[in-house]
Design an enzyme around this catalytic site. Sequence first.
Site, PDB file in Angstrom:
ATOM      1  N   HIS A  71       9.240   1.566   9.452  1.00 40.98           N
ATOM      2  CA  HIS A  71       7.909   1.572   8.833  1.00 40.98           C
ATOM      3  C   HIS A  71       7.982   0.980   7.423  1.00 40.98           C
ATOM      4  CE1 HIS A  71       3.914   3.518   7.907  1.00 40.98           C
ATOM      5  NE2 HIS A  71       4.388   3.299   6.689  1.00 40.98           N
ATOM      6  N   GLU A  72       8.891   1.500   6.593  1.00 39.09           N
ATOM      7  CA  GLU A  72       8.960   1.017   5.202  1.00 39.09           C
ATOM      8  C   GLU A  72       9.370  -0.453   5.161  1.00 39.09           C
ATOM      9  OE1 GLU A  72       7.505   2.820   3.228  1.00 39.09           O
ATOM     10  OE2 GLU A  72       7.591   4.686   4.371  1.00 39.09           O
ATOM     11  N   HIS A  98       6.515  -2.994   5.510  1.00 40.40           N
ATOM     12  CA  HIS A  98       5.632  -3.229   4.363  1.00 40.40           C
ATOM     13  C   HIS A  98       6.043  -4.474   3.570  1.00 40.40           C
ATOM     14  CE1 HIS A  98       2.925   0.157   4.536  1.00 40.40           C
ATOM     15  NE2 HIS A  98       3.898   1.053   4.543  1.00 40.40           N
ATOM     16  N   GLU A 149      -1.171   0.697   6.094  1.00 36.45           N
ATOM     17  CA  GLU A 149      -0.506   1.791   6.812  1.00 36.45           C
ATOM     18  C   GLU A 149      -0.722   1.785   8.328  1.00 36.45           C
ATOM     19  OE1 GLU A 149       1.711   3.059   5.486  1.00 36.45           O
ATOM     20  OE2 GLU A 149       1.300   3.116   3.339  1.00 36.45           O
ATOM     21  N   TYR A 175      -3.192   5.917   9.071  1.00 36.51           N
ATOM     22  CA  TYR A 175      -1.884   5.691   9.706  1.00 36.51           C
ATOM     23  C   TYR A 175      -1.999   5.630  11.229  1.00 36.51           C
ATOM     24  CZ  TYR A 175       0.530   6.668   5.290  1.00 36.51           C
ATOM     25  OH  TYR A 175       0.995   6.612   4.008  1.00 36.51           O
TER      26      TYR A 175
HETATM   27 ZN   LIG Z   1       3.626   3.112   4.787  1.00 31.00          ZN
END
Ligand SMILES: [Zn+2]
Length: 460
Positions: free
Chosen positions: A300-301, A304, A323, A387
């Site tokens: 996930h990170e 970004h 998100e 999210y």
């Molecule tokens: Zn995030």
Amino acid sequence: MDVSTSRSLYLRYMPTPVCERALQLSVFFLLLTSLLTACVTDRSDAGGDDLPDTSTDWSRDILHTSLNIDLETMTGIADLVLSGSLLSSAASFEIGDLTIINVVSDGDQLKFNAKLGQLDVGIPLSVGPQTITIEYYLNLHHNFDGILDSGVTFTWPYYCGNIFPCKSQPAEGSGFELVVSGIPDGDISIYPELITADAPSYMLAWAVGDYDYSMLGITANGTEVGVYYFPDEAEKALNGTRYLRDVFDWYEQTYGDYLFGEKVASVSVKWPAGGFGGLEHHPFWHIAGESLNNPVVHAHEASHGWFGNGVRIGCWEDFVLSEGIASYLAARALNEVAGEEYGNQIWQSYENRLDLLQNSNENKIAWPEGCNEIDILEDGLYGAAPYMKGAFFFKHLEYKLGKEVLDRLLRNFFSVNSGHAVNMQMLITAIKEGSTYDPTACAQAWLRMESIVDTDACIY
Ligand SMILES: [Zn+2]
């Protein structure tokens, strides 16, 4: 951003009077601040008469932010490159509880006024960019709102001002340079020395500790992917990042070249109690020790780097564009590199979070109207709606368009907009114009409304 904390830990920034803060600082600092009247730094009469007076101007673009932070003396020097202007002779910045010592440009001491978390500087008119140098003192923080006691920074969403003069609105993009010194013996500091592409203020961060490092591999594009962890965390760090090299490679191959350097890593951090998840501080994103074991948080990170930072959001209301897509991409990338069974497990966990949302009193609107009219913490947008409803919106797009077309559209969107701020509507328009499917009805029903079980417009 996928940090989850006890909500009570999130207190909205309340400017603390400099006079109160001054009491907590060193003797030297007290001597300095005692010279200031009313505990407010007002140098509006500094410099020569030919230099402009202070006034407020929040529109001046910050082109580049170069910071030199000394953690031993808790001092900072910020060189800010500002866009030139022939109309405005002012620039304003958020400074949280920083104590401003001096503001200089081209050898001139500029007039400035610092109070209530805001710094106004008088800037000579110019056609070309102007560099101003701001010297200041910093404070430690304890509540997910600045330099934390554990040696890690926390700036999301709008606490950059407690670390450097900045503008926290997500559309403001800047390049960054950073030097962090005054590190305790035996520790190392992890931060990017140079970021040339424009990124939001909350992307910049550092972490200090007695870290070990494991290189996980090199991607086809030549990016080194690794993980930093504390000595007792090797097992869960290596387990949690077992797919990370392949996931990062998949992002690069599917959505385009990475913008923020040639080495990236997950960095384990010690957040205050209640903190888990991660924060998208590219190229060295932070993962709470509690979540270090979880490949989904790392994926996930990492995502970004493309959406959230590489392409940043124009308004806090566009949070789903950061998100929702990051949640989708984590599931999608792990499905591609670790197999469908694991992908299905991730989607099942997302379904469970939707069920929890359905039965909660939390905000259920993933994409509110307006631009920077909300406080993302106070007004509840920071929660499961952007999210998880966002993730299923992109899963719906995958179902309607097919993976190949969706990937092509996202790749094009990233290519066109990288280094820039965008709105969710721009992505919806790009999908409508680049395919035979118009996602407007689904976006309205699923993201703009509270509906969670009525997915007629949004099947996947
Ligand atoms: Zn995030």
